[in-house]
Design a protein around this motif. Structure first.
Motif, PDB file in Angstrom:
ATOM      1  N   GLN A  40       0.829  -1.201   0.000  1.00 28.26           N
ATOM      2  CA  GLN A  40       0.000   0.000   0.000  1.00 28.26           C
ATOM      3  C   GLN A  40       0.869   1.258   0.000  1.00 28.26           C
ATOM      4  O   GLN A  40       1.900   1.312   0.680  1.00 28.26           O
ATOM      5  N   ASN A  41       0.435   2.236  -0.749  1.00 28.78           N
ATOM      6  CA  ASN A  41       1.083   3.542  -0.790  1.00 28.78           C
ATOM      7  C   ASN A  41       0.163   4.583  -0.172  1.00 28.78           C
ATOM      8  O   ASN A  41      -1.057   4.529  -0.369  1.00 28.78           O
ATOM      9  N   ARG A  42       0.759   5.507   0.539  1.00 34.40           N
ATOM     10  CA  ARG A  42      -0.048   6.532   1.209  1.00 34.40           C
ATOM     11  C   ARG A  42      -0.865   7.337   0.213  1.00 34.40           C
ATOM     12  O   ARG A  42      -0.349   7.767  -0.832  1.00 34.40           O
ATOM     13  N   PHE A  43      -2.144   7.516   0.533  1.00 37.05           N
ATOM     14  CA  PHE A  43      -3.082   8.350  -0.223  1.00 37.05           C
ATOM     15  C   PHE A  43      -3.443   7.771  -1.594  1.00 37.05           C
ATOM     16  O   PHE A  43      -4.135   8.411  -2.361  1.00 37.05           O
ATOM     17  N   ILE A  44      -2.946   6.565  -1.914  1.00 37.06           N
ATOM     18  CA  ILE A  44      -3.320   5.873  -3.152  1.00 37.06           C
ATOM     19  C   ILE A  44      -4.326   4.798  -2.762  1.00 37.06           C
ATOM     20  O   ILE A  44      -3.966   3.825  -2.087  1.00 37.06           O
ATOM     21  N   LEU A  45      -5.575   4.940  -3.178  1.00 39.23           N
ATOM     22  CA  LEU A  45      -6.654   4.082  -2.684  1.00 39.23           C
ATOM     23  C   LEU A  45      -7.027   2.959  -3.641  1.00 39.23           C
ATOM     24  O   LEU A  45      -7.528   1.916  -3.197  1.00 39.23           O
ATOM     25  N   THR A  46      -6.806   3.125  -4.930  1.00 39.80           N
ATOM     26  CA  THR A  46      -7.230   2.127  -5.910  1.00 39.80           C
ATOM     27  C   THR A  46      -6.102   1.849  -6.896  1.00 39.80           C
ATOM     28  O   THR A  46      -5.026   2.461  -6.843  1.00 39.80           O
ATOM     29  N   PRO A 268       0.449  15.494  -5.600  1.00 35.62           N
ATOM     30  CA  PRO A 268      -0.752  16.131  -5.041  1.00 35.62           C
ATOM     31  C   PRO A 268      -1.715  15.190  -4.330  1.00 35.62           C
ATOM     32  O   PRO A 268      -2.752  15.633  -3.857  1.00 35.62           O
ATOM     33  N   GLU A 269      -1.404  13.859  -4.273  1.00 39.72           N
ATOM     34  CA  GLU A 269      -2.386  12.920  -3.745  1.00 39.72           C
ATOM     35  C   GLU A 269      -2.708  13.152  -2.274  1.00 39.72           C
ATOM     36  O   GLU A 269      -3.787  12.764  -1.793  1.00 39.72           O
ATOM     37  N   ARG A 275      -7.878  10.545  -5.985  1.00 40.14           N
ATOM     38  CA  ARG A 275      -8.103  11.246  -7.247  1.00 40.14           C
ATOM     39  C   ARG A 275      -6.966  11.047  -8.239  1.00 40.14           C
ATOM     40  O   ARG A 275      -7.178  11.076  -9.454  1.00 40.14           O
ATOM     41  N   PHE A 276      -5.750  10.843  -7.750  1.00 40.44           N
ATOM     42  CA  PHE A 276      -4.580  10.714  -8.622  1.00 40.44           C
ATOM     43  C   PHE A 276      -4.001   9.302  -8.573  1.00 40.44           C
ATOM     44  O   PHE A 276      -2.807   9.113  -8.769  1.00 40.44           O
ATOM     45  N   ASP A 277      -4.853   8.316  -8.329  1.00 39.27           N
ATOM     46  CA  ASP A 277      -4.364   6.949  -8.178  1.00 39.27           C
ATOM     47  C   ASP A 277      -3.733   6.409  -9.454  1.00 39.27           C
ATOM     48  O   ASP A 277      -2.650   5.801  -9.403  1.00 39.27           O
ATOM     49  N   ILE A 278      -4.372   6.622 -10.588  1.00 39.66           N
ATOM     50  CA  ILE A 278      -3.901   6.039 -11.851  1.00 39.66           C
ATOM     51  C   ILE A 278      -2.960   6.983 -12.591  1.00 39.66           C
ATOM     52  O   ILE A 278      -1.940   6.570 -13.134  1.00 39.66           O
ATOM     53  N   ILE A 279      -3.278   8.254 -12.594  1.00 33.62           N
ATOM     54  CA  ILE A 279      -2.465   9.245 -13.312  1.00 33.62           C
ATOM     55  C   ILE A 279      -2.254  10.463 -12.414  1.00 33.62           C
ATOM     56  O   ILE A 279      -3.225  11.022 -11.894  1.00 33.62           O
ATOM     57  N   GLY A 280      -0.988  10.816 -12.213  1.00 30.69           N
ATOM     58  CA  GLY A 280      -0.694  12.092 -11.574  1.00 30.69           C
ATOM     59  C   GLY A 280      -0.200  12.057 -10.155  1.00 30.69           C
ATOM     60  O   GLY A 280       0.059  13.118  -9.582  1.00 30.69           O
ATOM     61  N   HIS A 281       0.002  10.876  -9.559  1.00 29.29           N
ATOM     62  CA  HIS A 281       0.509  10.905  -8.186  1.00 29.29           C
ATOM     63  C   HIS A 281       2.016  11.161  -8.164  1.00 29.29           C
ATOM     64  O   HIS A 281       2.690  11.134  -9.202  1.00 29.29           O
ATOM     65  N   SER A 282       2.531  11.428  -6.987  1.00 31.50           N
ATOM     66  CA  SER A 282       3.882  11.985  -6.856  1.00 31.50           C
ATOM     67  C   SER A 282       4.964  11.074  -7.414  1.00 31.50           C
ATOM     68  O   SER A 282       5.917  11.552  -8.039  1.00 31.50           O
TER      69      SER A 282
END
Length: 360
Positions: A40-46, A268-269, A275-282
């Motif tokens: 699991q990664n922080r703030f990544i839910l899916t 920004p997650e 919101r940024f699980d698939i595209i755009g997380h750090s």
């Protein structure tokens, strides 16, 4: 009158069936609560791939939409671009940029070209790091043991790249004044030791992330600051109009600093979990910026290589160049030995954790 049959040929029916047999549909991605805490990664839910699937599922997930897809593709594409760029550069230089010269001193045979050997080591190191990173992110969801082994390989790739980068920046990009300074005299031994320390700390961090993660980041930052010291000195003291490589060096420094920021900060997650699980997380942003940084760095080094190559042997001497180049395979061997030693420790640590959880 003969009748025309519009029946589907048997091959058109059997081939898709065979294809689906060997390339089955991939299992859907799951939420963070459906995978072990280690994955699991922080703030990544899916967007997580379930563990314990066949190897081919993870290999084929290269073409699946999940939270590691951009991490894999960004480094894979960068590796391909670097290999193609160096191949084109070598062809344009008529085969004289491979560490060897096709014509020896007497016009026959093959001779070692010590002036281009560090550049070959650098390209090899960069592509090795990018491929190790892509493989780690692509296959790490298989199991905890596989994840640990792959990230050991990734740590070795990082150290190899750091050493290869330091070697070419010292030989091709440094000013003579910096080379003769106290820092320039100890630069190669220091970067070699720091690269190995960074690899060791990273290997430990894979077992004890929360305890040793700050140490890992500090050592990586210190190694990078030491590696780019010749570039920083040159940017501060050299006329930019006289060298087109300086703008590229400035660009690669800025891109890597941005990459380090996103690597260290979950932005920004953090502000919009899920919101940024698939595209755009750090971590994806860090990968993309680092890939661009390495492409800019390679281009700058190709300019510097052409600039320094004619007088490189005269400035350093052939024996000193060979000795400097020998630091690269030494780091490779030391980091590989460290990873093998940590592999045994990691397996014992994982087995101990399983026994503890089973006892509960």
């Amino acid at each position: 009158m003969p009748q025309v049959s519009f029946a589907t040929p048997s091959l058109c029916v059997t081939f898709p069936r065979l294809l689906s047999r060997f390339l089955p549909s991939l299992p859907p991605t799951v939420r963070d609560m459906d995978v072990p805490p280690l994955f699991q990664n922080r703030f990544i839910l899916t967007g997580y791939r379930p563990t314990g699937q066949p190897w081919r599922c993870y290999a084929l997930s290269l073409f699946q939409k999940h939270n590691e897809t951009l991490n894999v593709w960004s480094h894979l594409l960068a590796a391909v671009c670097m290999a193609l760029r160096f191949t084109v550069f070598t062809i344009l230089q008529e085969g004289g940029v491979l560490g060897f010269q096709l014509q020896g001193p007497e016009g026959q045979g093959i001779s070692l070209d010590v002036s281009s050997l560090p550049l070959v080591f650098y390209v090899f190191a960069a592509i090795t790091y990018l491929c190790c990173s892509a493989a780690a992110h692509l296959l790490q969801s298989h199991s905890e043991q596989v994840r640990y082994l792959l990230y050991l390989l990734d740590s070795v790739g990082v150290a190899i790249y750091q050493c290869g980068c330091a070697l070419v920046l010292y030989l091709y990009s440094a000013n003579n004044a910096w080379t003769q300074s106290m820092l320039g005299q100890i630069f190669l031994p220091a970067t070699t030791i720091f690269a190995w320390f960074s690899c060791t700390a990273s290997c430990y961090a894979k077992l004890h992330v929360r305890q040793l993660y700050p140490l890992q980041v500090i050592l990586m930052a210190a190694t990078y600051l030491l590696d780019i010291s010749p570039v920083v000195h040159r940017l501060a003291t050299y006329s930019w109009r006289r060298s087109p490589a300086l703008l590229l060096h400035l660009l690669q420094v800025m891109l890597l600093l941005l990459s380090a920021f996103f690597f260290s900060c979950p932005v920004p997650e953090r502000f919009a979990p899920g919101r940024f699980d698939i595209i755009g997380h750090s971590h994806q942003l860090s990968h993309i910026l680092l890939s661009l940084c390495m492409l800019a760095q390679q281009e700058a080094l190709l300019h510097d290589f052409l600039w320094r190559r004619p007088g490189l042997v005269r400035a350093f001497g052939e024996e000193r160049l060979l000795l400097a180049s020998a630091s690269f395979p030494c780091v490779v061997l030391c980091c590989a030995a460290t990873a093998l030693a940590m592999r045994r420790r990691g397996q014992a640590h994982l087995m101990k954790n399983k026994d503890t959880e089973g006892g509960r």
